[in-house]
Design a protein around this motif. Structure first.
Motif, PDB file in Angstrom:
ATOM      1  N   TYR A 138     -32.260 -41.783 -28.639  1.00 11.88           N
ATOM      2  CA  TYR A 138     -33.040 -42.610 -27.728  1.00 11.88           C
ATOM      3  C   TYR A 138     -32.881 -44.081 -28.085  1.00 11.88           C
ATOM      4  O   TYR A 138     -32.926 -44.444 -29.254  1.00 11.88           O
ATOM      5  CB  TYR A 138     -34.520 -42.257 -27.866  1.00 11.88           C
ATOM      6  N   GLY A 139     -32.710 -44.916 -27.098  1.00  8.40           N
ATOM      7  CA  GLY A 139     -32.618 -46.352 -27.341  1.00  8.40           C
ATOM      8  C   GLY A 139     -33.959 -46.896 -27.785  1.00  8.40           C
ATOM      9  O   GLY A 139     -34.998 -46.284 -27.571  1.00  8.40           O
ATOM     10  N   ASP A 140     -33.932 -48.052 -28.398  1.00  4.63           N
ATOM     11  CA  ASP A 140     -35.159 -48.669 -28.898  1.00  4.63           C
ATOM     12  C   ASP A 140     -35.920 -49.422 -27.812  1.00  4.63           C
ATOM     13  O   ASP A 140     -37.114 -49.628 -27.919  1.00  4.63           O
ATOM     14  CB  ASP A 140     -34.824 -49.644 -30.029  1.00  4.63           C
ATOM     15  N   SER A 141     -35.232 -49.841 -26.773  1.00 11.07           N
ATOM     16  CA  SER A 141     -35.827 -50.666 -25.740  1.00 11.07           C
ATOM     17  C   SER A 141     -36.812 -49.864 -24.874  1.00 11.07           C
ATOM     18  O   SER A 141     -36.508 -48.760 -24.436  1.00 11.07           O
ATOM     19  CB  SER A 141     -34.704 -51.238 -24.860  1.00 11.07           C
ATOM     20  N   HIS A 142     -37.996 -50.438 -24.634  1.00  9.49           N
ATOM     21  CA  HIS A 142     -38.973 -49.786 -23.748  1.00  9.49           C
ATOM     22  C   HIS A 142     -38.405 -49.658 -22.339  1.00  9.49           C
ATOM     23  O   HIS A 142     -38.640 -48.665 -21.653  1.00  9.49           O
ATOM     24  CB  HIS A 142     -40.289 -50.569 -23.701  1.00  9.49           C
ATOM     25  N   LEU A 143     -37.636 -50.657 -21.923  1.00  8.75           N
ATOM     26  CA  LEU A 143     -37.031 -50.647 -20.601  1.00  8.75           C
ATOM     27  C   LEU A 143     -36.034 -49.493 -20.476  1.00  8.75           C
ATOM     28  O   LEU A 143     -36.032 -48.772 -19.478  1.00  8.75           O
ATOM     29  CB  LEU A 143     -36.331 -51.990 -20.350  1.00  8.75           C
ATOM     30  N   SER A 144     -35.209 -49.298 -21.493  1.00 11.87           N
ATOM     31  CA  SER A 144     -34.225 -48.217 -21.441  1.00 11.87           C
ATOM     32  C   SER A 144     -34.912 -46.855 -21.484  1.00 11.87           C
ATOM     33  O   SER A 144     -34.470 -45.908 -20.837  1.00 11.87           O
ATOM     34  CB  SER A 144     -33.199 -48.344 -22.563  1.00 11.87           C
ATOM     35  N   LYS A 145     -35.998 -46.747 -22.233  1.00  5.86           N
ATOM     36  CA  LYS A 145     -36.747 -45.482 -22.269  1.00  5.86           C
ATOM     37  C   LYS A 145     -37.329 -45.167 -20.893  1.00  5.86           C
ATOM     38  O   LYS A 145     -37.279 -44.025 -20.430  1.00  5.86           O
ATOM     39  CB  LYS A 145     -37.855 -45.537 -23.316  1.00  5.86           C
ATOM     40  N   MET A 146     -37.885 -46.178 -20.221  1.00  3.23           N
ATOM     41  CA  MET A 146     -38.446 -45.959 -18.891  1.00  3.23           C
ATOM     42  C   MET A 146     -37.336 -45.562 -17.921  1.00  3.23           C
ATOM     43  O   MET A 146     -37.493 -44.616 -17.138  1.00  3.23           O
ATOM     44  CB  MET A 146     -39.167 -47.202 -18.386  1.00  3.23           C
ATOM     45  N   CYS A 147     -36.202 -46.243 -17.955  1.00  5.12           N
ATOM     46  CA  CYS A 147     -35.079 -45.930 -17.083  1.00  5.12           C
ATOM     47  C   CYS A 147     -34.622 -44.491 -17.310  1.00  5.12           C
ATOM     48  O   CYS A 147     -34.427 -43.725 -16.359  1.00  5.12           O
ATOM     49  CB  CYS A 147     -33.932 -46.909 -17.334  1.00  5.12           C
ATOM     50  N   SER A 176     -27.728 -41.856 -19.291  1.00  3.80           N
ATOM     51  CA  SER A 176     -27.063 -41.923 -20.597  1.00  3.80           C
ATOM     52  C   SER A 176     -26.637 -43.348 -20.941  1.00  3.80           C
ATOM     53  O   SER A 176     -26.794 -43.786 -22.077  1.00  3.80           O
ATOM     54  CB  SER A 176     -25.868 -40.976 -20.636  1.00  3.80           C
ATOM     55  N   ASP A 177     -26.118 -44.090 -19.962  1.00  6.13           N
ATOM     56  CA  ASP A 177     -25.621 -45.436 -20.254  1.00  6.13           C
ATOM     57  C   ASP A 177     -26.731 -46.431 -20.564  1.00  6.13           C
ATOM     58  O   ASP A 177     -26.520 -47.395 -21.304  1.00  6.13           O
ATOM     59  CB  ASP A 177     -24.770 -45.956 -19.091  1.00  6.13           C
ATOM     60  N   CYS A 178     -27.926 -46.227 -20.038  1.00  5.03           N
ATOM     61  CA  CYS A 178     -29.020 -47.170 -20.300  1.00  5.03           C
ATOM     62  C   CYS A 178     -29.474 -47.121 -21.752  1.00  5.03           C
ATOM     63  O   CYS A 178     -30.171 -48.022 -22.210  1.00  5.03           O
ATOM     64  CB  CYS A 178     -30.199 -46.924 -19.352  1.00  5.03           C
ATOM     65  N   ARG A 179     -29.049 -46.100 -22.493  1.00  4.86           N
ATOM     66  CA  ARG A 179     -29.455 -45.948 -23.895  1.00  4.86           C
ATOM     67  C   ARG A 179     -28.425 -46.505 -24.877  1.00  4.86           C
ATOM     68  O   ARG A 179     -28.656 -46.517 -26.091  1.00  4.86           O
ATOM     69  CB  ARG A 179     -29.708 -44.480 -24.173  1.00  4.86           C
ATOM     70  N   VAL A 180     -27.278 -46.959 -24.365  1.00  5.34           N
ATOM     71  CA  VAL A 180     -26.209 -47.489 -25.225  1.00  5.34           C
ATOM     72  C   VAL A 180     -26.703 -48.748 -25.938  1.00  5.34           C
ATOM     73  O   VAL A 180     -27.466 -49.537 -25.375  1.00  5.34           O
ATOM     74  CB  VAL A 180     -24.947 -47.781 -24.373  1.00  5.34           C
TER      75      VAL A 180
END
Length: 152
Positions: free
Chosen positions: A1-10, A111-115
């Motif tokens: 999981y990415g660290d960004s709250h935005l990427s988690k929501m996406c 998947s790409d939003c978590r890179v």
């Protein structure tokens, strides 16, 4: 999981939509690629697309934190995702042409939003209608308000 709250929501929005794929009736996608130094142009287009979608809604309904929602009526719903993401690997093409191709688009975004810990995702907006539990949207309403949708 990415660290960004935005990427988690996406990621969570895409997964929620993928889990409801049996209920999909239409979809579409649009994308534009910018070269590395065109960050301002990319952000400007992202803002234009987000404003274009937001303007389709007569009002914005956001439930207060901790409020309980009453059960709504059966309805058609439209979910719009606007995102600005770095790179050229994300598949945005052919959503709406088939369930499989629409799943491919959402899976690619998820998947790409978590890179890079989510740092590659510059912007993400999600709009849905109807937003109030007792509001009902018909297929006719979607044709009038969202003519770009392709019936699957």
């Amino acid at each position: 999981y990415g660290d960004s709250h935005l990427s988690k929501m996406c990621h969570q929005v895409c997964l929620a939509l993928l889990r409801k794929s049996d209920d999909w009736i239409a979809a579409c996608s649009e994308s534009k690629w910018f070269k590395g130094g065109d960050y301002g142009k990319a952000e400007s287009l992202y803002n234009q697309w987000a404003d274009r979608e937001a303007a389709k809604f007569e009002k914005e309904y956001i439930p207060e934190e901790g409020s309980t929602l009453s059960e709504g009526k059966a309805t058609v719903a439209v979910v719009s995702i606007i995102l600005e993401i770095q790179g050229d690997e994300t598949n945005f093409e052919r959503a709406g042409f088939s369930i499989a191709e629409t799943k491919s688009v959402l899976t690619s975004i998820a998947s790409d939003c978590r890179v890079e810990g989510g740092d590659c995702l510059n912007g993400f907006e999600v709009f849905w209608t109807p937003s109030e539990p007792m509001e009902v949207l018909t297929e006719r309403d979607t044709i009038l308000d969202f003519p770009e949708l392709i019936t699957m």
